[in-house]
Design a protein around this motif. Sequence first.
Motif, PDB file in Angstrom:
ATOM      1  N   ALA A  98      37.748  25.273 -41.058  1.00  0.00           N
ATOM      2  CA  ALA A  98      38.924  26.449 -40.813  1.00  0.00           C
ATOM      3  C   ALA A  98      38.113  27.580 -41.167  1.00  0.00           C
ATOM      4  CB  ALA A  98      39.960  26.234 -41.769  1.00  0.00           C
ATOM      5  N   TYR A  99      38.680  28.868 -40.519  1.00  0.00           N
ATOM      6  CA  TYR A  99      38.233  29.958 -40.847  1.00  0.00           C
ATOM      7  C   TYR A  99      39.526  30.943 -41.204  1.00  0.00           C
ATOM      8  CZ  TYR A  99      36.983  34.809 -40.194  1.00  0.00           C
ATOM      9  OH  TYR A  99      36.670  36.310 -40.344  1.00  0.00           O
ATOM     10  N   SER A 100      39.414  32.018 -41.857  1.00  0.00           N
ATOM     11  CA  SER A 100      40.323  33.076 -42.164  1.00  0.00           C
ATOM     12  C   SER A 100      39.484  34.123 -42.601  1.00  0.00           C
ATOM     13  CB  SER A 100      41.448  32.525 -43.270  1.00  0.00           C
ATOM     14  OG  SER A 100      41.992  31.520 -43.188  1.00  0.00           O
ATOM     15  N   GLY A 101      39.972  35.096 -42.116  1.00  0.00           N
ATOM     16  CA  GLY A 101      39.546  36.671 -42.772  1.00  0.00           C
ATOM     17  C   GLY A 101      40.252  36.629 -44.235  1.00  0.00           C
ATOM     18  N   GLU A 102      39.455  37.299 -45.309  1.00  0.00           N
ATOM     19  CA  GLU A 102      39.796  37.424 -46.562  1.00  0.00           C
ATOM     20  C   GLU A 102      41.195  38.196 -46.638  1.00  0.00           C
ATOM     21  OE1 GLU A 102      37.548  38.479 -50.799  1.00  0.00           O
ATOM     22  OE2 GLU A 102      36.902  39.607 -49.007  1.00  0.00           O
ATOM     23  N   ASN A 103      41.228  39.193 -45.951  1.00  0.00           N
ATOM     24  CA  ASN A 103      42.506  39.834 -45.905  1.00  0.00           C
ATOM     25  C   ASN A 103      43.372  39.913 -44.825  1.00  0.00           C
ATOM     26  OD1 ASN A 103      41.428  41.248 -48.339  1.00  0.00           O
ATOM     27  ND2 ASN A 103      39.970  42.671 -46.954  1.00  0.00           N
ATOM     28  N   ASP A 104      43.373  38.700 -44.311  1.00  0.00           N
ATOM     29  CA  ASP A 104      44.234  38.251 -42.962  1.00  0.00           C
ATOM     30  C   ASP A 104      45.522  37.683 -43.534  1.00  0.00           C
ATOM     31  OD1 ASP A 104      45.607  37.831 -40.732  1.00  0.00           O
ATOM     32  OD2 ASP A 104      43.873  36.336 -40.135  1.00  0.00           O
ATOM     33  N   ARG A 105      46.653  38.307 -43.283  1.00  0.00           N
ATOM     34  CA  ARG A 105      48.067  37.626 -43.791  1.00  0.00           C
ATOM     35  C   ARG A 105      48.005  36.307 -43.192  1.00  0.00           C
ATOM     36  NH1 ARG A 105      51.997  41.781 -40.954  1.00  0.00           N
ATOM     37  NH2 ARG A 105      50.242  41.678 -39.501  1.00  0.00           N
ATOM     38  N   GLN A 106      47.362  36.009 -41.932  1.00  0.00           N
ATOM     39  CA  GLN A 106      47.385  34.330 -41.588  1.00  0.00           C
ATOM     40  C   GLN A 106      46.353  33.499 -42.153  1.00  0.00           C
ATOM     41  OE1 GLN A 106      48.015  34.235 -37.136  1.00  0.00           O
ATOM     42  NE2 GLN A 106      48.732  36.266 -36.928  1.00  0.00           N
ATOM     43  N   LYS A 107      46.013  34.172 -43.290  1.00  0.00           N
ATOM     44  CA  LYS A 107      45.270  33.181 -43.962  1.00  0.00           C
ATOM     45  C   LYS A 107      46.289  31.997 -44.645  1.00  0.00           C
ATOM     46  CE  LYS A 107      42.149  32.948 -48.189  1.00  0.00           C
ATOM     47  NZ  LYS A 107      43.123  32.311 -49.119  1.00  0.00           N
ATOM     48  N   GLN A 108      47.375  32.539 -44.638  1.00  0.00           N
ATOM     49  CA  GLN A 108      48.592  31.642 -45.199  1.00  0.00           C
ATOM     50  C   GLN A 108      48.343  30.055 -44.433  1.00  0.00           C
ATOM     51  OE1 GLN A 108      51.052  30.716 -42.989  1.00  0.00           O
ATOM     52  NE2 GLN A 108      52.608  29.750 -44.467  1.00  0.00           N
ATOM     53  N   ALA A 109      47.870  30.150 -43.168  1.00  0.00           N
ATOM     54  CA  ALA A 109      48.073  28.853 -42.462  1.00  0.00           C
ATOM     55  C   ALA A 109      46.912  27.867 -42.860  1.00  0.00           C
ATOM     56  CB  ALA A 109      47.574  28.821 -41.027  1.00  0.00           C
TER      57      ALA A 109
ATOM     58  N   PRO B 216      39.893  25.641 -36.352  1.00  0.00           N
ATOM     59  CA  PRO B 216      41.222  26.525 -36.472  1.00  0.00           C
ATOM     60  C   PRO B 216      40.705  27.864 -37.028  1.00  0.00           C
ATOM     61  CG  PRO B 216      41.616  24.775 -37.869  1.00  0.00           C
ATOM     62  CD  PRO B 216      40.328  24.397 -37.320  1.00  0.00           C
ATOM     63  N   GLY B 217      41.219  28.942 -36.605  1.00  0.00           N
ATOM     64  CA  GLY B 217      41.138  30.197 -37.145  1.00  0.00           C
ATOM     65  C   GLY B 217      42.422  30.950 -37.154  1.00  0.00           C
ATOM     66  N   ALA B 218      42.971  31.350 -38.590  1.00  0.00           N
ATOM     67  CA  ALA B 218      44.240  32.134 -38.810  1.00  0.00           C
ATOM     68  C   ALA B 218      45.204  31.188 -38.207  1.00  0.00           C
ATOM     69  CB  ALA B 218      43.926  33.279 -38.035  1.00  0.00           C
ATOM     70  N   GLY B 219      46.385  31.948 -37.489  1.00  0.00           N
ATOM     71  CA  GLY B 219      47.228  31.227 -36.796  1.00  0.00           C
ATOM     72  C   GLY B 219      48.634  30.883 -37.972  1.00  0.00           C
ATOM     73  N   PHE B 220      49.234  29.649 -37.408  1.00  0.00           N
ATOM     74  CA  PHE B 220      50.128  29.171 -38.536  1.00  0.00           C
ATOM     75  C   PHE B 220      50.254  27.640 -38.390  1.00  0.00           C
ATOM     76  CE2 PHE B 220      52.360  29.771 -34.645  1.00  0.00           C
ATOM     77  CZ  PHE B 220      52.822  28.596 -34.328  1.00  0.00           C
ATOM     78  N   SER B 221      50.403  27.149 -39.467  1.00  0.00           N
ATOM     79  CA  SER B 221      50.317  25.570 -39.408  1.00  0.00           C
ATOM     80  C   SER B 221      51.642  24.864 -39.747  1.00  0.00           C
ATOM     81  CB  SER B 221      49.444  25.164 -40.553  1.00  0.00           C
ATOM     82  OG  SER B 221      49.522  25.512 -41.963  1.00  0.00           O
ATOM     83  N   GLU B 222      52.655  25.420 -40.282  1.00  0.00           N
ATOM     84  CA  GLU B 222      53.813  24.971 -40.233  1.00  0.00           C
ATOM     85  C   GLU B 222      55.064  25.953 -39.744  1.00  0.00           C
ATOM     86  OE1 GLU B 222      55.475  26.491 -43.337  1.00  0.00           O
ATOM     87  OE2 GLU B 222      53.892  27.667 -42.817  1.00  0.00           O
ATOM     88  N   THR B 223      56.302  25.700 -39.901  1.00  0.00           N
ATOM     89  CA  THR B 223      57.378  26.683 -39.637  1.00  0.00           C
ATOM     90  C   THR B 223      57.994  27.346 -40.710  1.00  0.00           C
ATOM     91  OG1 THR B 223      57.829  25.642 -37.477  1.00  0.00           O
ATOM     92  CG2 THR B 223      59.580  26.869 -38.635  1.00  0.00           C
ATOM     93  N   PRO B 224      58.497  26.826 -41.747  1.00  0.00           N
ATOM     94  CA  PRO B 224      59.445  27.528 -42.811  1.00  0.00           C
ATOM     95  C   PRO B 224      58.414  28.427 -43.680  1.00  0.00           C
ATOM     96  CG  PRO B 224      59.113  25.241 -43.495  1.00  0.00           C
ATOM     97  CD  PRO B 224      58.613  25.282 -41.959  1.00  0.00           C
TER      98      PRO B 224
END
Length: 674
Positions: free
Chosen positions: A312-323, A264-272
């Motif tokens: 898993a992958y995230s960009g260092e400055n990506d807001r979707q790193k939250q997932a 998985p890359g970025a995205g979201f993993s939960e709702t609240p």
Amino acid sequence: MFRVIHTWLSVGIVLGAASLRADGPKDNIPESVRPIPPVGIEVPDEVRAELDAGLQLLEADLTNLRADASLRDTLLPDVEIFHKAVRYALIGNQFYNKAEFANAKALLEQGRARAASLLKGEAPWTRQTGLVVRGYRSKIDGDVQPYGLVIPETYRFNDVRRWRLDFWFHGRGERLSEAAFINQRQKQTGQFAPPNALVLHPYGRYSNANKFAGEIDLFEALAHAQQTYRIDEDRLIVRGFSMGGAACWQFAVHYADRWCAAAPGAGFSETPDFLRTFQGETLKPAWYERQLWQLYDCTDWAANLFHCPTVAYSGENDRQKQAADMMERALREARLDLVHIIGKGMGHKYDAASKLEIERRISAIAERGRERVPRRVRFTTRTLRYNKMRWVTVDALAEHFKRSDITAELIGANRVEVATKNVTAFTLGFGPGECPLQIPQVTINGMAIQPLPPRRSDQSWTVHFRKTAKAGQPWVVMDSPRTEGLAKRHGLQGPIDDAFMDSFLMVSPTGKGLHPETADWVKAEQEHAVLHWRLQFRGDARVKMDSAVTEDDIGRHHLILWGDPASNGVLKKIIAHLPIGWTAQHVTVRGKSYGTATHMPVLIFPNPLNPEKYVVLNSGFTYREYDYLNNARQVPKLPDWAVVDITQPVTSQRPGGIADAGFFDEQWRIKAEH
């Protein structure tokens, strides 16, 4: 450059307040909701006439092809997807620039070319390498759905070798009509195209993060592809980015035993947390909505990644790193260490070095393939919709939407040790040649269970256990995983939205209703359900009048019944067998009465005419226009039943006021209190 960060060493990045907006603050105003899909540009009369003429020609070709019943569910959808793509773009006003007019014309020509080949008994695209678009007919609504394939040039159609297959889940695309998707999949290889693998791009029924019908889309596309291509089921890999990363997380945790790896890359993993931090939304969920978040909140299922190697992958400055950060925390609690590759300095995209590292790791895992019979199984669930992990199947829960765990471990040559929590029935099952036990012995929560069936001569073994109330004998062996009478089980456990993950039929009332006010509400809500099924799940819902419903319909479909016992003949037949009271004056639920002129019940329940299927009263899928604006919102908004106050306005979030709502218990009885 990239960095690989493991759970124990993870350092979070603090997001500034200015960056905490996904679709902007305007998308947090339920009273002002922009349309999804967006409204397209005006189609000139001459363009519309040309496309209509092309549709008629292709429809004539399809009429000729439909005379051959053998083509219906195999090759005919490969032609029908072109007709549907242009038809939906026209009726839905989904052309967004003038270039798409020429694309639509080209799609019709391609459809006619395929039809001409089929009329000659040929299907050359099924022997084609490179970028290929195929189609299948969905069991859910009988409609056709497209999917894309990347077939390596080295693939040989006459070889016996089975190939690794990667799924790639696309990102959010509010303008991703069928026409745009098909055009894209014939021009773009995608982020990853390993030379030793096929890649399947599901359409996912538009832009829903592959939830509900979008979830089933993957399995139906896979089944169709397996009819033509030699796919190794032990080397299936799920991948995606952005919204596709969210889809990847949910497939990884819910079906961890199906894949040999997930990326998985970025995205979201939960709702609240995602909606609070990324969307900046103030959340005020009802108690049942909070419980329903668990259905797709991957953090609640993270322990299942014990069985699915994940990179898993995230960009260092990506807001979707939250997932991935949320999943790291959840995995830490499960004593697992997430491999999290960070693209240094990257925003919402991959960098070249990270892509190479991801592929190196995924390819190494794929070389080994999926472990079919692990010595130890760990499984956590909240619902029987997701009830299987390797050789363990959960058949019943003490209570839905409470954490339920089962572990089973092979000890030595003969013994299985099982531990359970909130599980009341389960099956241990090994297929032919798979059972490593010589003389099977089982202990459950420390107690030996006897007698047990012996291993069979083909080295298969299956045994069913059920919890009892007997002192000294808490578990017994059963002949079947099923219990007598009504009970929640896999595929028949609710909530309301579950009915739209399998074949369903909407049943319209033909009689005069109890009250004109409720009749108006029913008519409007049914029209809304049919329209929004097409808009959001890209299909034409089956609809019949109550007087036309047949025994075959009752046997094949979940029935979505609209109206009341006076207006809908099918509902009249079964009302006495439903857990609500409904007279001319009152609807009675959980001891409370509501006037029939002002309130309507919605619910899901096993069909009294066929307990293998559901009936649903007066509801389509339960999330609405406001929730289309952010994919993390696309979760059930109503539980197993509710009473709707129709004197309250229908909004972008509700079908009216919710006077009461709740879940049925494990025997489909209304709970006294939630």
